[in-house]
Structures are given as C-alpha cells and as structure tokens.
Write an enzyme that holds these catalytic residues in place. Sequence first.
Site, PDB file in Angstrom:
ATOM      1  N   PRO A  50       0.797  -1.231   0.000  1.00 15.06           N
ATOM      2  CG  PRO A  50       0.213  -0.790   2.235  1.00 15.06           C
ATOM      3  CD  PRO A  50       0.991  -1.762   1.359  1.00 15.06           C
ATOM      4  CD  GLU A  51       4.984  -0.348   0.133  1.00 20.26           C
ATOM      5  OE1 GLU A  51       5.791  -1.136   0.659  1.00 20.26           O
ATOM      6  OE2 GLU A  51       4.012  -0.734  -0.552  1.00 20.26           O
ATOM      7  CB  THR A  52       1.273   4.312  -4.340  1.00 21.25           C
ATOM      8  OG1 THR A  52       0.227   3.334  -4.389  1.00 21.25           O
ATOM      9  CG2 THR A  52       2.507   3.791  -5.067  1.00 21.25           C
TER      10      THR A  52
END
Length: 262
Positions: free
Chosen positions: A136-138
């Site tokens: 889920p980094e973005t």
Amino acid sequence: MSEVLVSREGAVVTATLNRPARRNAMSAALVAALDALLADLAADPTARVLVLTGAGGHFCAGLDLGEVGDASGDAATRLAAQLARNRRTGERFAALSALPQVVIARIEGSAHAGGLGFVCGADIAIASADARFAAPETRRGLVPAQILPWMVRRMGRAAATRMVLEGRTLTAPEAAAVGLVHQVVADAAALDAAVAASIAEILQGSPLALAETKRLLAALGPVAPAGYAEAGAAAFSACATGPEAKEGILAFQQKRKPSWAR
C-alpha cells in the site's frame, strides 16, 4: 521482552516477530534483533531451517509508520535517516535470502509492505486462509522501493506491477494464484501442520547440498540490476520526507482517505 523471539528445536530455528499490538510492524528494535539473528545464522552450519513468523495472528505489517513519519531534526537529517533506513531494509531482504538455511515464511493475518519483502525473500511461503497481502505504499505517499525486486522475482513483473500500482489487498487464494505464496491452508492448526510437513521434506536433503542449491539459485541472476538498491533508497527517502507522505501517513493513522484519494 525482545521484539524477535527465537527458539530452536534441533536444526530448526523459529523467529517470531513480536510486536502483536502493532501487527509486528518493523521498529528499529525489531529489525536490529532480526539483523543480529540473520548474521548469526549465516555463520551457523548446524542450523538447517529458519521459520519466520509473527505473533498475535499477524505476520508483519511493514515498517512502523510512526518511525517513518518522525519529523524530528532538520530536512537534511530526516533525509539522511530515511536513506539509511531504506538501505538497511534492502540489505535485510538480501541477507534473509542468502542464508544457507532454507527459509520458510509462516504467514497469518497481515503481510503488508515490508512484510512482503520477507515473504518474497523466503524460499517457501505458506499461508493460512485469513492471510492478507498488500503493497500500500503509494496510498501512503511512499514507494515500494526495496520490496519491488523481490516481488518481481517471486510473482513476475506483470503481477507485481498491478499489485504495487493498485495498492489493494490480496486474499490468500489470490496471492497463491499469482505465485506470491506456495500453499494456502485453512487455519493456524493446518498452517502448523503444513510447515512441519515442509520441514520434514527439507530435512531429507543433505545440509551441504541444500546450501549449494540455494547458491546456484542465486547464481541464476541478481534480484535487481546494479544501482537499483541505491536508487530505490533515494526514491523512498525523497518521498518519505515530502508532504505527500506526511499526509498519507497521517490519513492512515486517522483512518481516513488522504487528500488525493477519490
């Protein structure tokens, strides 16, 4: 209490990430303990299998965003800290993969972000049906810098591309379908049985032959091209010290959508 619990039965070492209240998110103390264990195992010819798992029904939720979002110090200090942290993250995945022992990831619950690096750096990944996988980094204003090459190696570029760009959570069956994990079983009891069965099969192989086989697998090609690790660390650091990460991490902590989400 240590944030990594280590036990041993014969030639089998089990390392349990032990921050259950934080879904075993990687704090500085946790990764320091894990790094020490990996260094010990790299020089231990008597250990043949490492089982990596998490306490409290979760595997690993990735980096502790409270530490990633720490705003102490001036801009240059924060950037240097993020750069150093991300370099060490990449080195940790490489060290896990390079162990002479066969590494089994035993996965329940959350396996997110950096937790995916552990899943993909392991030789064998076995999950319970409740496991969930996400990059889920973005969505947090960050980039999946050091986990990306490991995801590509495990899943292939097409599947990894969709996972990191969409950022959505995969169920355990979906993760198996794209090759992220090797096996999915019903529950924790079945997970223990599946891990035990895998260990029994591994221990039929000779220690030297298994270690040499891992070296041959590594010799098939690097996980990432030269220069990628540093470029990834720089990209993560730039994002982590920018305004979008500040908003993304705050939104995550406040359980709301970030300002850019529709």
